[in-house]
Motif scaffolding. Structure first.
Motif, mmCIF file in Angstrom:
data_model
loop_
_atom_site.group_PDB
_atom_site.id
_atom_site.type_symbol
_atom_site.label_atom_id
_atom_site.label_comp_id
_atom_site.label_asym_id
_atom_site.label_seq_id
_atom_site.Cartn_x
_atom_site.Cartn_y
_atom_site.Cartn_z
ATOM 1 N N ALA A 158 0.833 -1.204 0.000
ATOM 2 C CA ALA A 158 0.000 0.000 0.000
ATOM 3 C C ALA A 158 0.870 1.256 0.000
ATOM 4 O O ALA A 158 0.535 2.259 -0.639
ATOM 5 C CB ALA A 158 -0.938 0.007 1.203
ATOM 6 N N GLY A 159 2.004 1.205 0.703
ATOM 7 C CA GLY A 159 2.924 2.337 0.694
ATOM 8 C C GLY A 159 3.456 2.619 -0.698
ATOM 9 O O GLY A 159 3.610 3.783 -1.094
ATOM 10 N N PHE A 228 2.696 10.014 5.878
ATOM 11 C CA PHE A 228 1.782 8.878 5.783
ATOM 12 C C PHE A 228 2.242 7.798 6.765
ATOM 13 O O PHE A 228 3.442 7.515 6.856
ATOM 14 C CB PHE A 228 1.791 8.284 4.373
ATOM 15 N N CYS A 229 1.310 7.171 7.469
ATOM 16 C CA CYS A 229 1.713 6.096 8.382
ATOM 17 C C CYS A 229 0.770 4.910 8.256
ATOM 18 O O CYS A 229 -0.438 5.075 8.080
ATOM 19 C CB CYS A 229 1.793 6.587 9.821
ATOM 20 N N GLY A 230 1.347 3.689 8.335
ATOM 21 C CA GLY A 230 0.500 2.526 8.154
ATOM 22 C C GLY A 230 1.183 1.188 8.290
ATOM 23 O O GLY A 230 0.733 0.201 7.715
ATOM 24 N N ALA A 251 -3.228 8.523 7.955
ATOM 25 C CA ALA A 251 -3.150 7.101 8.296
ATOM 26 C C ALA A 251 -3.793 6.302 7.173
ATOM 27 O O ALA A 251 -4.806 6.725 6.612
ATOM 28 C CB ALA A 251 -3.873 6.841 9.610
ATOM 29 N N PHE A 252 -3.201 5.139 6.834
ATOM 30 C CA PHE A 252 -3.764 4.383 5.729
ATOM 31 C C PHE A 252 -3.978 2.905 6.043
ATOM 32 O O PHE A 252 -4.443 2.154 5.191
ATOM 33 C CB PHE A 252 -2.909 4.535 4.462
ATOM 34 N N SER A 253 -3.653 2.466 7.247
ATOM 35 C CA SER A 253 -3.952 1.090 7.642
ATOM 36 C C SER A 253 -4.642 1.107 8.997
ATOM 37 O O SER A 253 -4.674 2.130 9.689
ATOM 38 C CB SER A 253 -2.678 0.241 7.690
ATOM 39 N N ALA A 254 -5.168 -0.032 9.382
ATOM 40 C CA ALA A 254 -6.042 -0.109 10.558
ATOM 41 C C ALA A 254 -5.392 0.454 11.810
ATOM 42 O O ALA A 254 -4.346 -0.025 12.253
ATOM 43 C CB ALA A 254 -6.443 -1.562 10.798
ATOM 44 N N ALA A 255 -6.037 1.490 12.380
ATOM 45 C CA ALA A 255 -5.642 2.059 13.669
ATOM 46 C C ALA A 255 -4.163 2.413 13.725
ATOM 47 O O ALA A 255 -3.518 2.246 14.757
ATOM 48 C CB ALA A 255 -6.014 1.088 14.805
#
Length: 345
Positions: A158-159, A228-230, A251-255
């Motif tokens: 995803a990154g 971006f963090c994930g 944020a792009f992934s769960a929590a």
């Protein structure tokens, strides 16, 4: 949130909301899995569905087996939950320590549109859609990405999708981090893709050239235009948020943002785009008309994220909390009570 223990093999299934049309989430494998570690993965998907106004719920399956016993565990799962799986009430995908081949006895009954699994230059179309959503959210926060310097924590598939979309919008990829370190400089998106596809987490060493990659935590330094963090739940801790300062966060992934980090960022007036907004793309495709193309779903993802970001912009509590309020307003239309806890690490 309801947790049911499997009877045919060690493991469990988590269902977030009662009376949902469908339950969706990953199947994970590991002898030491515990339900508590999956709750935010489940809640993230529930808020994704609420964001796009679908009466669906997050779910998660945990198979408490060693990798050597994975095939038998999956066969047992497919038999025990056969009615829910074959009817489409429960849909899953490979998670920790599983791939599509191992999970085939379950996936063969998946009734969702499979366009998200299409290969797009080394990543799945679902990962590309997360890239579209995250880049769109970032653009909304900073008034466009052209000329902006970005950092990506959690440099996975995803990154890479984010890097491609941000670069296409005119951004400079200035920092990427994996668990093995952090690479700095003006990173060419083609070189980034080649390095990550070849070396995974060790790509930061390749991208650092003759020098050593820096420590992973240096990705949070506040000299970027967007961060971006994930990589995982609570990837951004309170300490990371303090380092990021006023840098807008997506944020792009769960929590991926912890509750402490969100509190620190809100106190600083730093905008944070919610993971369940940036990651809506795959959910838009799962039950989409089979006639829709990749470009149709890319545009639908961008349009949806833009609409949510526009609606939540300027809220006194910040875009993350405003997105929560928006999702919860939809949940109240079909749930008697709201689930306890928001998707924060």
């Amino acid at each position: 949130m309801e947790t049911r223990q499997l009877e045919s093999t060690p493991g469990f299934v988590i269902y977030d909301l009662p009376d949902a049309q469908h339950y969706v989430g990953e199947t994970r494998l590991g002898a030491r899995l515990i339900p508590g570690n999956a709750t935010m993965l489940v809640r993230h998907l529930t808020y994704v569905f609420a964001t796009v106004e679908q009466q669906r719920s997050g779910a998660s399956i945990g198979l408490k087996s060693d990798p050597a016993d994975a095939a038998a565990a999956v066969e047992a799962l497919a038999s025990e939950l056969g009615d829910d799986i074959t009817s489409g009430r429960l849909s899953t995908s490979p998670g920790l320590r599983l791939d599509r081949e191992l999970l085939a006895p379950v996936l063969t009954h998946d009734q969702r549109n499979q366009i998200g699994n299409d290969d797009r230059d080394g990543i799945s179309f679902n990962d590309e859609l997360i890239g579209v959503g995250a880049a769109t959210a970032a653009s909304a926060l900073v008034g466009g990405l052209d000329g902006k310097r970005i950092a990506i924590e959690g440099m996975g598939a995803a990154g890479l999708g984010i890097a491609r979309e941000a670069a296409a919008a005119g951004a400079t990829i200035a920092r990427v981090a994996t668990a093995k370190g952090c690479a700095n400089g003006e990173i060419d998106p083609v070189a980034l893709a080649e390095a990550w596809l070849a070396d995974g987490d060790m790509s930061v060493a390749t991208l650092s050239g003759d020098g050593e990659p820096q420590k992973p935590w240096t990705v949070w330094k506040a000299d970027m235009d967007v961060l971006f963090c994930g990589s995982k739940p609570a990837a951004m801790s309170g300490d990371g948020a303090s380092m990021a300062g006023a840098t807008p966060v997506v944020a792009f992934s769960a929590a991926a943002v912890s509750s402490k980090a969100l509190a620190v960022l809100r106190a600083a007036g730093t905008p944070v785009a919610a993971d369940f907004v940036a990651a809506v793309g795959p959910a838009l495709g799962w039950w989409a008309d089979p006639q829709l193309t990749h470009n149709d779903l890319r545009m639908a993802t961008a349009d949806t994220v833009n609409a949510v970001m526009s609606e939540t912009a300027g809220h006194a509590d910040g875009p993350f909390m405003a997105a929560c309020y928006r999702a919860e307003a939809f949940l109240r239309t079909w749930q008697d009570t709201l689930p306890f806890g928001r998707p924060l690490g």
